[in-house]
Write an enzyme that holds these catalytic residues in place. Sequence first.
Site, PDB file in Angstrom:
ATOM      1  N   CYS A 109       1.047  -1.258  -0.004  1.00 49.29           N
ATOM      2  CA  CYS A 109       0.019   0.010   0.122  1.00 49.29           C
ATOM      3  C   CYS A 109       0.656   1.084  -0.110  1.00 49.29           C
ATOM      4  O   CYS A 109       1.936   1.154   0.938  1.00 49.29           O
ATOM      5  CB  CYS A 109      -0.822  -0.010   1.144  1.00 49.29           C
ATOM      6  SG  CYS A 109      -1.831   1.423   1.413  1.00 49.29           S
ATOM      7  N   GLU A 152      -8.694  -1.160  -2.178  1.00 45.11           N
ATOM      8  CA  GLU A 152      -8.972   0.415  -2.209  1.00 45.11           C
ATOM      9  C   GLU A 152     -10.164   0.659  -1.483  1.00 45.11           C
ATOM     10  O   GLU A 152     -10.003   1.698  -0.797  1.00 45.11           O
ATOM     11  CB  GLU A 152      -8.983   0.701  -3.646  1.00 45.11           C
ATOM     12  CG  GLU A 152      -7.775   0.554  -4.589  1.00 45.11           C
ATOM     13  CD  GLU A 152      -6.584   1.232  -3.877  1.00 45.11           C
ATOM     14  OE1 GLU A 152      -6.630   2.121  -3.179  1.00 45.11           O
ATOM     15  OE2 GLU A 152      -5.449   0.621  -4.008  1.00 45.11           O
TER      16      GLU A 152
HETATM   17 NI    NI Z   1      -3.749   1.108  -0.073  1.00 43.07          NI
END
Ligand code: NI
Length: 181
Positions: A109, A152
């Site tokens: 991420c 997401e």
């Molecule tokens: Ni992320």
Amino acid sequence: MALLKIARMGHPVLSQVAEPIEDPNDPLIRQLILDMIETMEDAPGVGLAAPQVHFPLRLVIFQVPKNRQDEPTPSDEVADEAHEEPLTILINPVIEALSEDMELGREGCLSLPEMSGLVPRFNRIRYTGLGANGERIDRTAEGFHARVVQHECDHLDGILYPMRMESLDSFGYNEEIQKGL
Ligand code: NI
């Protein structure tokens, strides 16, 4: 267009529940989308959620390379580009699992740079929402594509992938993890 600053884990904007977008055609939203695309491409990343760039709004963008996980990695850039899926802009997304099957896969991420971990995600999902021009999006996705969408959209509910991990044993810095492979 502008590169936006990416919030890292610990910043309060990543923990809050993001607000729905009322008007996808609002010029401010259009500009945010353009800036998010530029920021994601620069990072580079396969997906980005608005809260990651300090806008607590229900908006994600992603671009899933078709070859990811399903095919061997192409050895040249031309093949890589040819396999790329179109960029998706998804406003006010809703996800529904189409089966209870879950799979573990390694995720990273942009808000936890240089780290990754094994995260369980649904294998097959349906996702709906609005596109950049307010058009309705309704798709099914599997595998890595489904994983990216789930990752997401979790950002919109203040969830970062380590919070989904069953065990932190696989969590760490990519550079160190590679040494063990
Ligand atoms: Ni992320």
